[in-house]
Motif scaffolding. Sequence first.
Motif, PDB file in Angstrom:
ATOM      1  N   LEU A  19      34.305  64.136   1.618  1.00  0.00           N
ATOM      2  CA  LEU A  19      33.814  63.121   0.692  1.00  0.00           C
ATOM      3  C   LEU A  19      33.494  61.852   1.451  1.00  0.00           C
ATOM      4  N   ASP A  20      32.686  60.997   0.849  1.00  0.00           N
ATOM      5  CA  ASP A  20      32.338  59.721   1.451  1.00  0.00           C
ATOM      6  C   ASP A  20      33.328  58.662   0.985  1.00  0.00           C
ATOM      7  N   ILE A  32      32.157  65.244  -4.095  1.00  0.00           N
ATOM      8  CA  ILE A  32      32.699  66.206  -3.134  1.00  0.00           C
ATOM      9  C   ILE A  32      31.534  66.927  -2.462  1.00  0.00           C
ATOM     10  N   GLU A  33      31.486  66.864  -1.142  1.00  0.00           N
ATOM     11  CA  GLU A  33      30.422  67.523  -0.394  1.00  0.00           C
ATOM     12  C   GLU A  33      30.718  69.002  -0.200  1.00  0.00           C
ATOM     13  N   ASP A  34      31.953  69.332   0.023  1.00  0.00           N
ATOM     14  CA  ASP A  34      32.343  70.707   0.298  1.00  0.00           C
ATOM     15  C   ASP A  34      33.808  70.815  -0.082  1.00  0.00           C
ATOM     16  N   LEU A  89      29.123  65.987   8.732  1.00  0.00           N
ATOM     17  CA  LEU A  89      28.560  67.221   8.201  1.00  0.00           C
ATOM     18  C   LEU A  89      27.209  67.457   8.851  1.00  0.00           C
ATOM     19  N   LEU A  90      27.043  68.613   9.392  1.00  0.00           N
ATOM     20  CA  LEU A  90      25.793  68.957  10.058  1.00  0.00           C
ATOM     21  C   LEU A  90      24.910  69.732   9.098  1.00  0.00           C
ATOM     22  N   ARG A 131      31.571  56.438   5.214  1.00  0.00           N
ATOM     23  CA  ARG A 131      31.669  57.491   6.205  1.00  0.00           C
ATOM     24  C   ARG A 131      32.177  58.753   5.534  1.00  0.00           C
ATOM     25  N   SER A 132      31.799  59.888   6.043  1.00  0.00           N
ATOM     26  CA  SER A 132      32.276  61.152   5.519  1.00  0.00           C
ATOM     27  C   SER A 132      33.654  61.457   6.103  1.00  0.00           C
TER      28      SER A 132
END
Length: 124
Positions: free
Chosen positions: A70-71, A50-52, A121-122, A16-17
């Motif tokens: 992050l997931d 890292i997504e953002d 995250l959209l 999960r994020s």
Amino acid sequence: MAEEIRMLEGGRLMARSYYVEVTCASSAVAMDLENHLDAVMDALQSEPGIEDADIGANLTNGTVEFCLHLDAEDSSDALRKAHVLVRSALHAAGGATPGWEQMIQAIRDDEAATTVRPSELLPC
């Protein structure tokens, strides 16, 4: 959101994020801290997983807040991963992290300023 792995194939269901905030103190202040955080941000953006990421700081008192998505399997895993990634970025930018183990213990004892929550995250 991490890609789902099918249950019948023996894998885990899904990561999960999570959105994680890590707040810490720096001995550097003002311009020295600002210049170092520019390098840390560059290093954070290079860290895998890292997504953002974002960094906020009070340059007067040296308080720094790292925010990232992050997931992870659960909130404990997200917190552990966030600390590994932030510490890695600090080191990659030439910083040192003396006392980091005490901060990890403070988090375990629920005495540190850290936030972990699931995030979705959209697409933009």
